[in-house]
Design a protein around this motif. Sequence first.
Motif, PDB file in Angstrom:
ATOM      1  N   VAL A 197     101.233  78.773  27.244  1.00 48.32           N
ATOM      2  CA  VAL A 197     100.257  79.720  27.778  1.00 48.32           C
ATOM      3  C   VAL A 197     100.309  81.034  27.001  1.00 48.32           C
ATOM      4  CG1 VAL A 197      99.527  80.967  29.837  1.00 48.32           C
ATOM      5  CG2 VAL A 197     100.467  78.665  30.055  1.00 48.32           C
ATOM      6  N   LEU A 198     101.517  81.487  26.664  1.00 43.33           N
ATOM      7  CA  LEU A 198     101.671  82.708  25.866  1.00 43.33           C
ATOM      8  C   LEU A 198     101.007  82.559  24.507  1.00 43.33           C
ATOM      9  CD1 LEU A 198     102.989  85.507  25.435  1.00 43.33           C
ATOM     10  CD2 LEU A 198     105.014  84.304  24.576  1.00 43.33           C
ATOM     11  N   ALA A 236      98.620  85.583  34.434  1.00 43.19           N
ATOM     12  CA  ALA A 236      99.091  86.908  34.023  1.00 43.19           C
ATOM     13  C   ALA A 236      99.634  86.882  32.607  1.00 43.19           C
ATOM     14  CB  ALA A 236     100.158  87.407  34.997  1.00 43.19           C
ATOM     15  N   VAL A 237     100.386  85.846  32.271  1.00 43.96           N
ATOM     16  CA  VAL A 237     100.919  85.712  30.915  1.00 43.96           C
ATOM     17  C   VAL A 237      99.781  85.557  29.914  1.00 43.96           C
ATOM     18  CG1 VAL A 237     102.263  84.207  29.382  1.00 43.96           C
ATOM     19  CG2 VAL A 237     103.144  84.791  31.662  1.00 43.96           C
ATOM     20  N   PHE A 238      98.795  84.744  30.262  1.00 46.36           N
ATOM     21  CA  PHE A 238      97.643  84.534  29.393  1.00 46.36           C
ATOM     22  C   PHE A 238      96.898  85.849  29.153  1.00 46.36           C
ATOM     23  CE2 PHE A 238      93.124  83.240  28.863  1.00 46.36           C
ATOM     24  CZ  PHE A 238      93.259  82.532  27.684  1.00 46.36           C
ATOM     25  N   GLY A 239      96.665  86.608  30.229  1.00 49.95           N
ATOM     26  CA  GLY A 239      95.961  87.884  30.097  1.00 49.95           C
ATOM     27  C   GLY A 239      96.746  88.901  29.303  1.00 49.95           C
ATOM     28  N   LEU A 240      98.067  88.991  29.545  1.00 52.74           N
ATOM     29  CA  LEU A 240      98.897  89.951  28.818  1.00 52.74           C
ATOM     30  C   LEU A 240      98.950  89.615  27.333  1.00 52.74           C
ATOM     31  CD1 LEU A 240     100.822  92.363  28.829  1.00 52.74           C
ATOM     32  CD2 LEU A 240     102.697  90.765  29.348  1.00 52.74           C
ATOM     33  N   ALA A 241      99.079  88.336  27.014  1.00 54.70           N
ATOM     34  CA  ALA A 241      99.127  87.925  25.613  1.00 54.70           C
ATOM     35  C   ALA A 241      97.809  88.229  24.911  1.00 54.70           C
ATOM     36  CB  ALA A 241      99.451  86.433  25.519  1.00 54.70           C
TER      37      ALA A 241
END
Length: 221
Positions: free
Chosen positions: A14-15, A166-171
């Motif tokens: 996902v990251l 959240a990980v997808f959006g942050l990355a």
Amino acid sequence: MTSAAASPEALWPVLVAGLVAGYAVALPVGPVASYLVGLAARHPWRVGVAGALGIATVDGAYALVTGLFGTLVADHVRPVAGPLRIVSAGVLVLLAAHGALTAWRERTASDGETRADPLTAPRAFARFVAITAINPGTVLFFAVVVTGGALMPDTTAGGSSTVAAAVFGLAAFVASASWQLALALGGTLLGRVLSGPRGRLGTALASSTLMVVLAVVVLVG
């Protein structure tokens, strides 16, 4: 995505997906990026940085929202994509005209006149958030990535966890920010090289012209 996706090992794909998606959205130099470079060339570095972070913030937010509600977002945005495209192109043309007019006024001002720059970093951030947010292509792209599984294996709109979204959006935010900051830095360096009135006018007119051309492409595309 199942609950096992919350483990660090399961979040790595996902990251990576978020980073790839963020760069895929950010790398094409469109009218907003052109406007960012031209604006950074005519203002202090912090204004360009704020604008870059404004763009990246919207990219990251759209990635987060589509990670949580991919199919729902796509279904609601797609019917109004045409009107949003028209609004986006119109706003960009207005900004191009404003940038060219402002630069011309600076050029024709008397040498002894001191002109205060009205554009602050917070205003630049808000401006780029606004003009990026009305671009339907960004949210639709992230929705396709999430719901279609093109970059996020085993992720669907109904099963993706909050942590994964959240990980997808942050990355996506980190990827977009790194590229937009590079563009802003390039614009700042260009402004230092072309710091005279004629040079600043030239960069403003070039940026505005490119923005208008790309806005037309957005409108007819």
